[in-house]
Design a protein around this motif. Sequence first.
Motif, mmCIF file in Angstrom:
data_model
loop_
_atom_site.group_PDB
_atom_site.id
_atom_site.type_symbol
_atom_site.label_atom_id
_atom_site.label_comp_id
_atom_site.label_asym_id
_atom_site.label_seq_id
_atom_site.Cartn_x
_atom_site.Cartn_y
_atom_site.Cartn_z
ATOM 1 N N ALA A 147 -8.994 18.094 -1.560
ATOM 2 C CA ALA A 147 -9.550 19.273 -2.229
ATOM 3 C C ALA A 147 -9.828 18.990 -3.701
ATOM 4 N N ARG A 148 -8.917 18.268 -4.369
ATOM 5 C CA ARG A 148 -9.122 17.915 -5.776
ATOM 6 C C ARG A 148 -10.282 16.947 -5.953
ATOM 7 N N ALA A 149 -10.455 16.042 -4.990
ATOM 8 C CA ALA A 149 -11.486 15.006 -5.107
ATOM 9 C C ALA A 149 -12.878 15.534 -4.806
ATOM 10 N N HIS A 150 -12.976 16.695 -4.217
ATOM 11 C CA HIS A 150 -14.280 17.221 -3.827
ATOM 12 C C HIS A 150 -15.234 17.343 -5.015
ATOM 13 N N ALA A 151 -14.727 17.744 -6.159
ATOM 14 C CA ALA A 151 -15.582 17.968 -7.325
ATOM 15 C C ALA A 151 -15.798 16.710 -8.163
ATOM 16 N N LEU A 152 -15.148 15.609 -7.826
ATOM 17 C CA LEU A 152 -15.265 14.383 -8.623
ATOM 18 C C LEU A 152 -16.559 13.640 -8.329
ATOM 19 N N ASN A 153 -17.004 12.896 -9.320
ATOM 20 C CA ASN A 153 -18.123 11.976 -9.141
ATOM 21 C C ASN A 153 -17.576 10.564 -9.000
ATOM 22 N N PRO A 154 -18.312 9.660 -8.334
ATOM 23 C CA PRO A 154 -17.830 8.278 -8.209
ATOM 24 C C PRO A 154 -17.662 7.621 -9.580
ATOM 25 N N MET A 211 0.850 -1.168 0.000
ATOM 26 C CA MET A 211 0.000 0.000 0.000
ATOM 27 C C MET A 211 0.904 1.242 0.000
ATOM 28 N N LEU A 212 0.534 2.210 -0.779
ATOM 29 C CA LEU A 212 1.270 3.457 -0.930
ATOM 30 C C LEU A 212 0.939 4.398 0.229
ATOM 31 N N THR A 213 1.928 5.164 0.694
ATOM 32 C CA THR A 213 1.676 6.137 1.754
ATOM 33 C C THR A 213 1.941 7.540 1.216
ATOM 34 N N ILE A 214 1.199 8.512 1.738
ATOM 35 C CA ILE A 214 1.348 9.903 1.310
ATOM 36 C C ILE A 214 1.433 10.799 2.538
ATOM 37 N N THR A 215 1.978 11.990 2.351
ATOM 38 C CA THR A 215 2.123 12.919 3.467
ATOM 39 C C THR A 215 0.784 13.592 3.768
ATOM 40 N N VAL A 216 0.727 14.242 4.904
ATOM 41 C CA VAL A 216 -0.509 14.898 5.337
ATOM 42 C C VAL A 216 -0.859 16.059 4.406
ATOM 43 N N THR A 217 0.143 16.842 4.005
ATOM 44 C CA THR A 217 -0.140 17.979 3.121
ATOM 45 C C THR A 217 -0.601 17.502 1.745
ATOM 46 N N HIS A 218 -0.001 16.416 1.259
ATOM 47 C CA HIS A 218 -0.426 15.866 -0.035
ATOM 48 C C HIS A 218 -1.852 15.325 0.067
ATOM 49 N N ARG A 219 -2.173 14.711 1.205
ATOM 50 C CA ARG A 219 -3.530 14.192 1.413
ATOM 51 C C ARG A 219 -4.550 15.330 1.404
ATOM 52 N N LYS A 220 -4.214 16.469 2.009
ATOM 53 C CA LYS A 220 -5.116 17.625 2.007
ATOM 54 C C LYS A 220 -5.358 18.122 0.583
ATOM 55 N N GLU A 221 -4.295 18.189 -0.219
ATOM 56 C CA GLU A 221 -4.443 18.620 -1.611
ATOM 57 C C GLU A 221 -5.329 17.655 -2.395
ATOM 58 N N LEU A 222 -5.147 16.360 -2.150
ATOM 59 C CA LEU A 222 -5.947 15.361 -2.857
ATOM 60 C C LEU A 222 -7.411 15.431 -2.443
ATOM 61 N N ALA A 258 -4.625 -2.288 -0.842
ATOM 62 C CA ALA A 258 -3.572 -3.297 -0.848
ATOM 63 C C ALA A 258 -3.455 -3.979 -2.219
ATOM 64 N N LEU A 259 -4.584 -4.301 -2.843
ATOM 65 C CA LEU A 259 -4.558 -5.020 -4.112
ATOM 66 C C LEU A 259 -4.127 -4.149 -5.288
ATOM 67 N N THR A 260 -4.422 -2.866 -5.245
ATOM 68 C CA THR A 260 -4.084 -1.983 -6.360
ATOM 69 C C THR A 260 -2.838 -1.146 -6.094
ATOM 70 N N ASN A 261 -2.213 -1.322 -4.931
ATOM 71 C CA ASN A 261 -1.030 -0.551 -4.542
ATOM 72 C C ASN A 261 -1.324 0.947 -4.604
ATOM 73 N N ALA A 262 -2.432 1.335 -3.991
ATOM 74 C CA ALA A 262 -2.868 2.728 -3.988
ATOM 75 C C ALA A 262 -2.842 3.265 -2.557
ATOM 76 N N ALA A 263 -2.948 4.575 -2.440
ATOM 77 C CA ALA A 263 -2.952 5.216 -1.135
ATOM 78 C C ALA A 263 -4.380 5.582 -0.744
ATOM 79 N N PRO A 264 -4.794 5.253 0.482
ATOM 80 C CA PRO A 264 -6.114 5.688 0.940
ATOM 81 C C PRO A 264 -6.081 7.170 1.260
ATOM 82 N N VAL A 265 -7.027 7.915 0.716
ATOM 83 C CA VAL A 265 -7.073 9.359 0.951
ATOM 84 C C VAL A 265 -8.139 9.682 1.980
ATOM 85 N N GLN A 266 -9.365 9.220 1.741
ATOM 86 C CA GLN A 266 -10.462 9.581 2.636
ATOM 87 C C GLN A 266 -11.574 8.556 2.543
#
Length: 119
Positions: free
Chosen positions: A14-21, A1-12, A69-77
Amino acid sequence: MLTITVTHRKELKARAHALNPVVMIGKSGLSANVIGEIDRALSSHELIKIKVQMDDRVARNTFFEEICALTNAAPVQHVGKILIIYRPKPEETEKKLERARAPAKKKRAPLRKKRDFQN
């Protein structure tokens, strides 16, 4: 699983707010097809929202961890039934490394103004 910093998570966030599922997980749960679709969506978008159609919070948490875990992605929210996941595109990370290695460009001479031509 990928890990990201707190500031990067905040930016993500904000970017994800306007996205649709992009992907919806039904009551039957995770399957190989759903994981494949999530992987394809991450490859093309790098930041996606997933909607889970289950009322059980514990099951949603396990889905969140399994997907990351399966996609090697980072959990954001994880808010309610919405999961936000991030995985950087491999081409972009290579481009960033190349830019960091490249020498700095020379500054060009400033443009001449109208007064420069006058006596």
